[in-house]
Design a protein around this motif. Structure first.
Motif, PDB file in Angstrom:
ATOM      1  N   LEU A   1      52.491  30.502  47.215  1.00  0.00           N
ATOM      2  CA  LEU A   1      53.351  30.616  45.744  1.00  0.00           C
ATOM      3  C   LEU A   1      54.754  31.301  46.087  1.00  0.00           C
ATOM      4  O   LEU A   1      55.749  31.300  45.321  1.00  0.00           O
TER       5      LEU A   1
ATOM      6  N   CYS B   1      50.130  33.013  39.827  1.00  0.00           N
ATOM      7  CA  CYS B   1      51.462  32.974  39.626  1.00  0.00           C
ATOM      8  C   CYS B   1      52.114  34.454  39.422  1.00  0.00           C
ATOM      9  O   CYS B   1      52.798  34.991  40.069  1.00  0.00           O
TER      10      CYS B   1
ATOM     11  N   VAL C   1      56.395  31.630  35.752  1.00  0.00           N
ATOM     12  CA  VAL C   1      55.703  30.409  35.494  1.00  0.00           C
ATOM     13  C   VAL C   1      55.928  29.692  34.293  1.00  0.00           C
ATOM     14  O   VAL C   1      56.139  30.209  33.077  1.00  0.00           O
TER      15      VAL C   1
END
Length: 236
Positions: free
Chosen positions: A41, A63, A70
């Motif tokens: 990520l 996230c 996000v």
């Protein structure tokens, strides 16, 4: 811009096509069965999350933990939205949720609110809703239909609750859900009286409008902090 695609179904692939055409790079593609790794990520400037109600909440938190903004389009999980917003503010992250990313739909939301406001003092009209989607649509009613219903109930206060069926109860707002292939999405709101009907509707011709809007939202969210919606993106 480097994008993590969380959810690589039909919508994820449509988003990928548009993002690449605009010169962006997809650095992660994952579906709901694959674990999200923090290191993966962190390669991204922004994540776009389109999975489902079972996984959206945890994906968003991952996230945040990776310090990645996000954009979320998953529906059916909104009971956890207050918790997500609280974590976003606490961790100084960036979050943008929309039940529908189509620019046309978001303009339609504004039309719906204005019409509901005009009809609020006209009790001779009953209001009903209909939404049509493809048979693979997991939730009913759709997130877009729920947004539209909540907008109506905010102005037409004689409607206290929406129900996903035909109803004759005066305080209930009926949402009729139909699942037909192929049907990317149609939403219809009708005010009906003994004298006349007033109808507004939006029909999507493909997923491209939703996917394009999600990419626009991701471009807008990059490098920001806070909680946002498509109203912010489109200055509505």
């Amino acid at each position: 811009m480097k994008i993590a695609l969380i959810g690589y179904g039909k919508m994820g692939k449509a988003i990928e096509k548009i993002a690449i055409a605009k010169g962006h790079e997809i650095v992660l593609r994952t579906n709901s069965q694959q674990p999200l790794e923090k290191e993966q990520l962190q390669q991204a400037d922004v994540a776009i999350e389109f999975t489902g109600p079972e996984t959206a909440y945890h994906n968003i938190l991952k996230c945040f933990a990776a310090n990645v903004p996000v954009v979320c389009g998953s529906t059916g999980w909104l009971d956890a939205l207050p918790a997500v917003k609280a974590v976003c503010l606490e961790k100084h992250q960036a979050f943008l949720y929309a039940s529908n990313f189509s620019i046309g739909v978001n303009i339609f939301f504004e039309v719906n609110k204005r019409l509901a406001e005009l009809m609020s003092g006209q009790p001779q009209y009953n209001v009903v809703m209909e939404e049509i989607h493809h048979t693979q649509k997991k939730d009913a009613p759709s997130g877009t239909a729920i947004t539209l219903a909540e907008q109506v109930m905010d102005k037409v206060i004689r409607k206290k609750i929406w129900v996903n069926e035909a109803t004759e109860q005066p305080d209930e707002l009926s949402i009729i859900s139909k699942r037909i292939d192929p049907a990317p999405g149609t939403h219809i709101i009708t005010y009906t009286s003994d004298i006349d009907d007033i109808t507004i509707s939006h029909t999507a011709h493909s997923r491209e409008g939703f996917a394009s809007g999600a990419v626009v939202a991701a471009e807008w969210l990059k490098d920001k902090k806070g909680i946002f919606s498509m109203k912010d993106v489109l200055s509505l």
